[in-house]
Design a protein around this motif. Structure first.
Motif, PDB file in Angstrom:
ATOM      1  N   UNK A  74       0.806  -1.231   0.000  1.00 51.11           N
ATOM      2  CA  UNK A  74       0.000   0.000   0.000  1.00 51.11           C
ATOM      3  C   UNK A  74       0.838   1.279   0.000  1.00 51.11           C
ATOM      4  N   UNK A  75       1.887   1.270   0.792  1.00 50.82           N
ATOM      5  CA  UNK A  75       2.601   2.531   1.027  1.00 50.82           C
ATOM      6  C   UNK A  75       4.026   2.584   0.477  1.00 50.82           C
ATOM      7  N   UNK A  76       4.640   1.432   0.273  1.00 50.37           N
ATOM      8  CA  UNK A  76       6.060   1.465  -0.111  1.00 50.37           C
ATOM      9  C   UNK A  76       6.334   0.819  -1.468  1.00 50.37           C
ATOM     10  N   UNK A  77       5.309   0.462  -2.167  1.00 49.61           N
ATOM     11  CA  UNK A  77       5.472  -0.079  -3.521  1.00 49.61           C
ATOM     12  C   UNK A  77       6.159  -1.440  -3.570  1.00 49.61           C
ATOM     13  N   UNK A  78       6.102  -2.189  -2.457  1.00 47.40           N
ATOM     14  CA  UNK A  78       6.697  -3.534  -2.465  1.00 47.40           C
ATOM     15  C   UNK A  78       5.577  -4.519  -2.824  1.00 47.40           C
ATOM     16  N   UNK A  79       5.559  -4.922  -4.079  1.00 47.39           N
ATOM     17  CA  UNK A  79       4.474  -5.796  -4.540  1.00 47.39           C
ATOM     18  C   UNK A  79       4.915  -7.242  -4.681  1.00 47.39           C
ATOM     19  N   UNK A  80       6.230  -7.469  -4.686  1.00 51.20           N
ATOM     20  CA  UNK A  80       6.692  -8.854  -4.817  1.00 51.20           C
ATOM     21  C   UNK A  80       6.411  -9.607  -3.514  1.00 51.20           C
ATOM     22  N   UNK A  81       5.716 -10.728  -3.629  1.00 56.13           N
ATOM     23  CA  UNK A  81       5.275 -11.474  -2.446  1.00 56.13           C
ATOM     24  C   UNK A  81       6.453 -11.934  -1.593  1.00 56.13           C
ATOM     25  N   UNK A  82       7.499 -12.441  -2.254  1.00 58.13           N
ATOM     26  CA  UNK A  82       8.648 -12.956  -1.486  1.00 58.13           C
ATOM     27  C   UNK A  82       9.330 -11.812  -0.723  1.00 58.13           C
ATOM     28  N   UNK A  83       9.503 -10.672  -1.412  1.00 54.16           N
ATOM     29  CA  UNK A  83      10.142  -9.524  -0.754  1.00 54.16           C
ATOM     30  C   UNK A  83       9.294  -9.040   0.414  1.00 54.16           C
ATOM     31  N   UNK A  84       7.970  -9.011   0.214  1.00 56.76           N
ATOM     32  CA  UNK A  84       7.083  -8.537   1.283  1.00 56.76           C
ATOM     33  C   UNK A  84       7.119  -9.486   2.480  1.00 56.76           C
ATOM     34  N   UNK A  85       7.124 -10.794   2.196  1.00 60.89           N
ATOM     35  CA  UNK A  85       7.187 -11.774   3.297  1.00 60.89           C
ATOM     36  C   UNK A  85       8.515 -11.659   4.050  1.00 60.89           C
ATOM     37  N   UNK A  86       9.590 -11.487   3.276  1.00 61.15           N
ATOM     38  CA  UNK A  86      10.924 -11.358   3.898  1.00 61.15           C
ATOM     39  C   UNK A  86      10.981 -10.099   4.753  1.00 61.15           C
ATOM     40  N   UNK A  87      10.358  -9.024   4.255  1.00 58.46           N
ATOM     41  CA  UNK A  87      10.340  -7.772   5.021  1.00 58.46           C
ATOM     42  C   UNK A  87       9.551  -7.970   6.326  1.00 58.46           C
TER      43      UNK A  87
END
Lengths: 315, 258
Positions: A74-87
């Motif tokens: 929503x706010x940081x433009x991280x749409x890749x699922x793996x990157x979001x999960x890792x974050x």
């Protein structure tokens, strides 16, 4: 790298589950995805139970994992699922590293209640945060996987199911090795006799700290996957009843095997779904009787049925 | 001979109760020192202070010439001073082998491995050697709770010795052990101790055991040391007979002291 019998069995079951996903109806895939994602959170609870600590607030990391995935899109433009999960896992690790400094000073009910307190603090903050949708939460942005955007609906559901199975397998293998490794066994030793561990030249507190942080990361992964599967996050993820559900599943499965939380989470989801379907006003009572039955007849959880079978024991 | 352990004016007060009063103890490297005294004399308090379990009210503790006052039990253990307990401190839901494997892993590194298995072939072989050295190899796969008291004591002491300490403190190693087993247990322990070249200080109520194994005796009474010297001299001391042993020393059965 060598894999033992348990790890090979887990891999075979995971492959079977993925294949099963292709022929299963959408509702069942969704139910299994949520159950397996929650099982990852329960793995975090079980890791701590093995070291003698019961977390009444594991919803904290479940919520952190979910909200980080949601906020990333929503706010940081991280749409890749793996990157979001890792974050999500990274944020949970940082939070656990801070909270763990205080929490690992406490044992028994004091640890349990403090962990619950932190979870409820997050719940309170989220409820008061208008920008994050307050009590309604907010929807998770459409996500991608290595640049590929699955179509909303069955395609997306199948992908997140496969991702959950893959994450579950990886975590199950890591936890299986962890429980047999030096630190895993010594964490159990801390539960049994902290004084002796101290007089072997080890710090029980730092062992519990490492365990707490690792458990937080695993639970956050479960939260992130739940957010991807449901497409929505809300403060309920940090509410005490959610944490209670994780303890319920942990007790249902038992501490005997890394597969136990997965089995218990599926049983829990099925019992709850059908209880709500057939007795919508008293489904909590059905769950209560289920837990009562397990505690009375299977005090070491559902897994004890399997372990008894293996050892040739009969009741 | 250089002192491995030295306490200077060590005091411990629990409110109005004085558990240790001006304890000045020197233990030389290689000595086997026995600590005797009636219940409440301050023997275990002394061991607990020296090993970091209790913080002294006043005084100083030197180990190899360096202060260990205020150090944690694990820091003192890592510095080379190990201990066993009056009630064997083991991991009751594990078997005997796993108890030793945990101790071996702890001795190898203060940061245990996250992924390599505890039950490695090398570690199991070493644990089996230790079990044989202490004569408890037949309890290898038994749960600790199913093992007799004497064997539990031996496992407890074996775990303390695994880290190759320079000094070992034993809190009543023969308590709860039958009369028949006492000599066998102490022979096993003292053989292991000699092989490892460890200085020993042990608390004991059985005067036969004291006479047989120690080179020096400290007699405690009401938090103070009332006698310090060779076993024969201390046990013959009138004050010790009146306040501690309550009987005349038995005839020596052979000197097992090193």
């Amino acid at each position: 790298m060598r894999f033992d019998k348990t790890e090979i069995s887990l891999a075979l079951v995971a492959i079977a589950c993925v294949l099963f996903g292709f022929i299963s109806p959408g509702w069942l895939i969704f139910l299994l995805t949520i159950a397996l994602a929650k099982a990852l959170v329960v793995q975090g609870v079980v890791m701590q139970m093995r070291s003698g600590l019961v977390s009444f607030g594991q919803g904290l990391f479940y919520c952190i994992g979910g909200y980080t995935v949601g906020m990333g899109g929503q706010f940081f433009g991280i749409h890749d699922a793996i990157a979001a999960l890792a974050l999500g896992m990274a944020v949970a690790i940082v939070v656990a590293m801070i909270l763990g400094l205080l929490l690992t000073r406490y044992r028994d009910i004091f640890f349990a209640m403090l962990s619950l307190a932190f979870s409820m603090i997050l719940f309170g903050i989220l409820v008061k945060s208008q920008g994050l949708g307050s009590t309604d939460g907010f929807n998770v942005h459409n996500w991608t996987l290595f640049g590929w955007a699955p179509e909303t609906g069955a395609d997306s559901q199948q992908t997140v199911f496969t991702m959950t199975i893959a994450a579950g397998l990886l975590i199950a293998i890591l936890i299986h090795r962890y429980t047999k490794a030096g630190i895993g066994v010594i964490c159990e030793a801390v539960r049994e006799n902290e004084v002796r561990v101290e007089y072997l030249g080890l710090s029980p507190r730092w062992l519990l700290y490492g365990n707490y942080v690792a458990a937080a990361a695993v639970s956050a992964l479960g939260g992130g996957l739940t957010a991807l599967a449901t497409g929505h996050v809300d403060p309920e993820m940090a509410y005490w009843t959610t944490s209670g559900e994780f303890i319920f599943i942990a007790l249902l499965g038992g501490l005997g095997h890394v597969a136990a939380p997965f089995i218990a989470a599926i049983v829990f989801s099925v019992v709850r779904t059908y209880s709500i379907e057939f007795v919508p006003n008293t489904w909590q009572m059905i769950l209560g009787f289920t837990l009562l039955g397990v505690i009375v007849f299977l005090p070491k959880g559902l897994w004890s049925l399997v372990s008894r079978e293996k050892s040739g024991e009969r009741t | 001979m250089t002192n491995i352990l030295e306490t200077r004016s060590l005091n411990k007060e629990f409110g109005a109760v004085i558990a240790a009063k001006d304890l000045n103890v020197q233990v030389a490297k290689g000595e086997v020192v026995g600590v005797i005294g009636s219940n409440g004399a301050g023997k275990t308090t002394f061991i607990n202070m020296v090993t970091g379990y209790l913080k002294p009210t006043r005084g100083e503790i030197l180990f190899n010439g360096k202060s260990i006052l205020g150090h944690s039990p694990r820091a003192i253990t890592r510095a080379g001073m190990a201990r066993s307990f009056q009630v064997a401190q083991l991991f009751p839901e594990m078997n005997v082998l796993d108890n030793l494997l945990v101790a071996l892993a702890a001795a190898e590194s203060p940061r245990p491995s996250f992924l390599s298995p505890l039950r490695s072939d090398a570690r199991i072989a070493r644990a089996e050697e230790i079990l044989a050295e202490f004569g408890v190899e037949h309890y290898r796969d038994s749960l600790v709770t199913a093992v007799p008291q004497g064997a539990r004591k031996l496992v407890d002491i074996a775990m303390a010795l695994i880290g190759n300490p320079q000094m070992l403190l034993l809190d009543e190693p023969t308590s709860g052990v039958s009369m028949d087993e006492k000599t066998g247990l102490m022979d096993t322990v003292m053989n292991a101790v000699r092989q490892h070249g460890v200085t020993v200080l042990f608390v004991e109520h059985d005067m036969d055991v004291v006479e047989r194994y120690v080179s020096r005796v400290l007699a405690f009474y009401s938090g103070e040391i009332i006698a310090d010297g060779k076993p024969a001299a201390v046990l013959a001391d009138e004050q010790v007979r009146d306040l501690v042993t309550g009987h005349r020393p038995t005839q020596k059965k052979g000197n097992g002291a090193s």
